[in-house]
Write a protein that holds these residues in place. Structure first.
Motif: not given
Length: 325
Positions: A201-225
């Motif tokens: 999106a940055i390369d294309n100069g897009d003014a908006t960025f679309t996230v699939f879904g509502s963005g509301k689901p919750l997740r725990q994330f762990i860094y691979s290291l």
């Protein structure tokens, strides 16, 4: 795990978690730790043998004669890839796991640590989920093929322990991300998918960025290291056949929209984030308890989420030409 001379074979060694373990092991080697002086690590990827094929798996074990195995190899993918290919995810992962564990038994491997996922837990459940709840009901229908195949590793571990006394176990990480991730469309998980798409999106100069879904689901994330450190700790210090959840703390759970905003900040992207609610959200939450981990490894420090996202974005920007895109 003893500090005698040993060979540790890592299946799926070219992937996200395998490369994180490799980074950790190389650091230990530089520091000359007591383990590094007595360990030979072998990181195998798909180019070294097709683990879906019994003969190729056997040839790999015959070649390296491992003392220990960290089993990371799997057919993996994001939500939409899973939804379209449940049968393939089930059959291929079942074949991989059966071949690796059978070869481990045949070659007298002292310990196998296999990697599962929090998506294997029942769809209808109470939260937080813990290690006793793996088989308490069907997984989410979006990824039942992958989930059931991963659950069967726990069944195999128990069976090999009861019939042959094998001391094998499994770890259940929450959502993993970091350097060397899979950034390919349809095959990637949420963080690498957003990292890749926002770069485009940055390369294309897009003014908006679309996230699939509502963005509301919750997740725990762990860094691979961080996960790499914990998996190596499990190999060396955790001796139960019962699985162990390797997850960040419950209070560190974040929404998908917060993930997108954090990646936006890491890039310095100035456009607007919008949400395509016609796309599926998947499971709303998968909150996992790391109480067992905290009871055994009280002082482990997780990398702050924003720091880990920044390092992942920086790695992708630097290594985009070589990354899996």
């Amino acid at each position: 795990m003893s500090v005698d001379k040993s060979v540790i074979l890592v299946t799926g060694g070219s992937g996200l978690v395998g490369q994180a373990i490799k980074t950790l092991v190389e650091k230990e080697l530089q520091e000359g730790t007591k383990f590094s002086r007595n360990e030979t690590w072998v990181f195998c990827g798909s180019k070294d043998g097709d683990l879906r094929e019994k003969a190729q798996t056997e040839a790999l074990f015959e070649k390296y004669q491992p003392t220990y195995v960290i089993h990371l190899a799997a057919m993996v993918g994001g939500l939409f890839h899973n939804m379209a290919n449940n049968l393939s995810f089930f059959r291929e992962n079942m074949a991989i796991n059966e071949n690796v564990l059978y070869a481990s038994h045949k070659h007298g491997v002292k310990k196998v640590v296999s990697c599962l996922s929090t998506c294997i837990f029942p769809d209808k459940t109470t939260y937080p989920i813990n290690e006793t709840m793996v088989h308490n009901g069907p997984p989410h229908p979006s990824n039942y093929g992958y989930s059931y195949a991963k659950r069967m590793i726990d069944i195999l571990n128990r069976g090999y322990h009861e019939q042959h006394g094998c001391r094998w176990t499994s770890v259940i990480p929450c959502n993993v991300f970091g350097p060397h991730d899979n950034f390919r469309p349809q095959a990637s998980h949420v963080v690498p998918a957003l990292v890749r798409r926002m770069a485009d999106a940055i390369d294309n100069g897009d003014a908006t960025f679309t996230v699939f879904g509502s963005g509301k689901p919750l997740r725990q994330f762990i860094y691979s290291l961080d996960l790499a450190k914990l998996i190596v700790w499990v190999l060396r210090s955790y001796d139960s056949v019962e699985p162990i959840i390797l997850s960040t703390d419950e209070e560190d759970e974040v929404t998908i929209s917060a993930v997108a905003e954090t990646i936006k900040k890491a890039y310095g992207y100035t456009g607007e984030i919008v949400y395509d609610t016609s796309k599926a959200d998947g499971q709303y939450k998968k909150t996992a308890s790391n109480k067992k981990l905290r009871s055994l490894y009280k002082d482990f420090q997780f990398t702050p989420f924003e720091t880990a996202i920044q390092e992942s974005v920086d790695w992708f920007k630097k290594n985009r030409e070589q990354a899996r895109i």
